[in-house]
Scaffold this active site. Structure first.
Site, PDB file in Angstrom:
ATOM      1  N   ASN A 108      10.746  41.925 -44.413  1.00 48.72           N
ATOM      2  CA  ASN A 108      10.933  42.875 -43.313  1.00 48.72           C
ATOM      3  C   ASN A 108      10.622  42.165 -42.003  1.00 48.72           C
ATOM      4  O   ASN A 108       9.900  41.166 -41.985  1.00 48.72           O
ATOM      5  CB  ASN A 108       9.969  44.057 -43.500  1.00 48.72           C
ATOM      6  CG  ASN A 108      10.131  45.113 -42.423  1.00 48.72           C
ATOM      7  OD1 ASN A 108      11.254  45.440 -42.027  1.00 48.72           O
ATOM      8  ND2 ASN A 108       9.028  45.649 -41.932  1.00 48.72           N
ATOM      9  N   HIS A 110       8.995  43.206 -38.280  1.00 49.32           N
ATOM     10  CA  HIS A 110       8.272  44.300 -37.624  1.00 49.32           C
ATOM     11  C   HIS A 110       8.008  43.890 -36.177  1.00 49.32           C
ATOM     12  O   HIS A 110       7.539  42.773 -35.926  1.00 49.32           O
ATOM     13  CB  HIS A 110       6.957  44.565 -38.356  1.00 49.32           C
ATOM     14  CG  HIS A 110       6.217  45.733 -37.785  1.00 49.32           C
ATOM     15  ND1 HIS A 110       6.626  47.034 -37.985  1.00 49.32           N
ATOM     16  CD2 HIS A 110       5.122  45.794 -36.999  1.00 49.32           C
ATOM     17  CE1 HIS A 110       5.801  47.841 -37.345  1.00 49.32           C
ATOM     18  NE2 HIS A 110       4.883  47.121 -36.741  1.00 49.32           N
ATOM     19  N   ASP A 146       3.949  47.753 -43.649  1.00 46.84           N
ATOM     20  CA  ASP A 146       3.872  46.621 -42.707  1.00 46.84           C
ATOM     21  C   ASP A 146       2.663  45.731 -42.992  1.00 46.84           C
ATOM     22  O   ASP A 146       2.142  45.063 -42.085  1.00 46.84           O
ATOM     23  CB  ASP A 146       3.843  47.119 -41.248  1.00 46.84           C
ATOM     24  CG  ASP A 146       5.087  47.929 -40.907  1.00 46.84           C
ATOM     25  OD1 ASP A 146       6.174  47.561 -41.374  1.00 46.84           O
ATOM     26  OD2 ASP A 146       4.971  48.934 -40.186  1.00 46.84           O
TER      27      ASP A 146
HETATM   28  C1  GRF Z   1      13.937  45.974 -34.732  1.00 46.18           C
HETATM   29  O1  GRF Z   1      13.156  46.106 -33.591  1.00 46.18           O
HETATM   30  C2  GRF Z   1      13.077  45.633 -35.913  1.00 46.18           C
HETATM   31  O2  GRF Z   1      11.969  44.862 -35.581  1.00 46.18           O
HETATM   32  C3  GRF Z   1      12.642  46.981 -36.412  1.00 46.18           C
HETATM   33  O3  GRF Z   1      13.752  47.809 -36.216  1.00 46.18           O
HETATM   34  C4  GRF Z   1      14.551  47.303 -35.154  1.00 46.18           C
HETATM   35  C5  GRF Z   1      15.938  47.130 -35.693  1.00 46.18           C
HETATM   36  O4  GRF Z   1      16.857  46.769 -34.702  1.00 46.18           O
HETATM   37  N1  GRF Z   1      12.198  46.897 -37.777  1.00 46.18           N
HETATM   38  P1  GRF Z   1      18.316  46.314 -35.116  1.00 46.18           P
HETATM   39  O5  GRF Z   1      18.964  47.488 -35.870  1.00 46.18           O
HETATM   40  O6  GRF Z   1      18.208  45.111 -35.979  1.00 46.18           O
HETATM   41  O7  GRF Z   1      19.007  46.052 -33.809  1.00 46.18           O
END
Ligand code: GRF
Length: 216
Positions: A108, A110, A146
């Site tokens: 993931n 974050h 997370d």
């Molecule tokens: C990103 O800020 C990521 O860190 C979080 O969700 C957002 C996703 O953005 N988990 P995108 O859809 O990849 O533009």
């Protein structure tokens, strides 16, 4: 054999786009073979469609429970036999069953300097606390929200006058750098485990992940 990545997303898909770009440039260490969304309107689905990547929609609203949704999701993901499952803005909390099924091959990203600010509204929380820096962290996923082992972290300064949007934009630029790198490390076998500890190139990964340094 070509390594295979499955991406799960719920929204615009800018991180997926950065992974796709790396894949097309040959720097990801594998190919994205399937993109799964839980939301019909996710922009990431359109990106995948335009790129000729197989997509699946599993609308969580059609499921009575989190467990039944996750069972179907796991079946679809498994059918692609992924070397890595990548959460790229996937806005569903996964069950422990799902997480354990893909243990050590589920990542993931974050938008905070984990372990700071797990959960939502990370940028506003960093601003409210008067932090001088913010950032993003790629981590392996465990049953703790997370909370799985960090792999790679990027830091950005917080400027006077920042709001959550300006800070999010600065962090997002770094997300697009670190996620393809972390995925490459996984797919090329540079991340390994010893007695439950994460190693990169055979050495221990720091508790908050390797610190991203721009190679340019
Ligand atoms: C990103 O800020 C990521 O860190 C979080 O969700 C957002 C996703 O953005 N988990 P995108 O859809 O990849 O533009």
């Amino acid at each position: 054999m070509t390594k295979c990545v499955v991406v799960l997303l719920s929204g615009r898909g800018s991180n997926f786009q950065s992974l796709l770009n790396a894949s097309l440039e040959g720097s990801l260490g594998g190919e994205i073979s399937l993109v799964v969304s839980n939301r019909p309107g996710a922009g990431g689905l359109a990106i995948a469609h335009d790129a000729g990547i197989e997509t699946a929609l599993i609308d969580h609203q059609r499921y009575p429970t989190r467990e039944t949704f996750d069972q179907d999701l796991a079946g679809v993901v498994d059918s692609a036999q992924p070397d890595l499952v990548v959460l790229a803005g996937f806005m569903r909390i996964l069950t422990v069953d799902f997480v354990e099924r893909f243990s050590r091959r589920l990542m993931n990203i974050h938008p905070s300097l984990l372990p700071l600010y797990p959960g939502l509204h990370t940028h506003q929380r960093a601003l409210d606390n008067g932090d001088t820096h913010a950032g993003a962290t790629v981590h392996y996923v465990t049953g703790e929200l997370d909370g799985g082992p960090p792999v790679l972290q990027a830091r950005v300064p917080i400027h006077a006058g920042d709001d959550a949007d300006t800070l999010a934009a600065r962090v997002l630029e770094e997300e697009h750098r670190i996620y393809p790198t972390a995925v490459n490390w996984h797919l090329t076998g540079r991340l390994t485990w010893h007695a439950g500890d994460l190693l990169r190139d055979g050495g221990p990964v720091p508790p908050s992940g390797e610190l991203w340094e721009d190679p340019s």
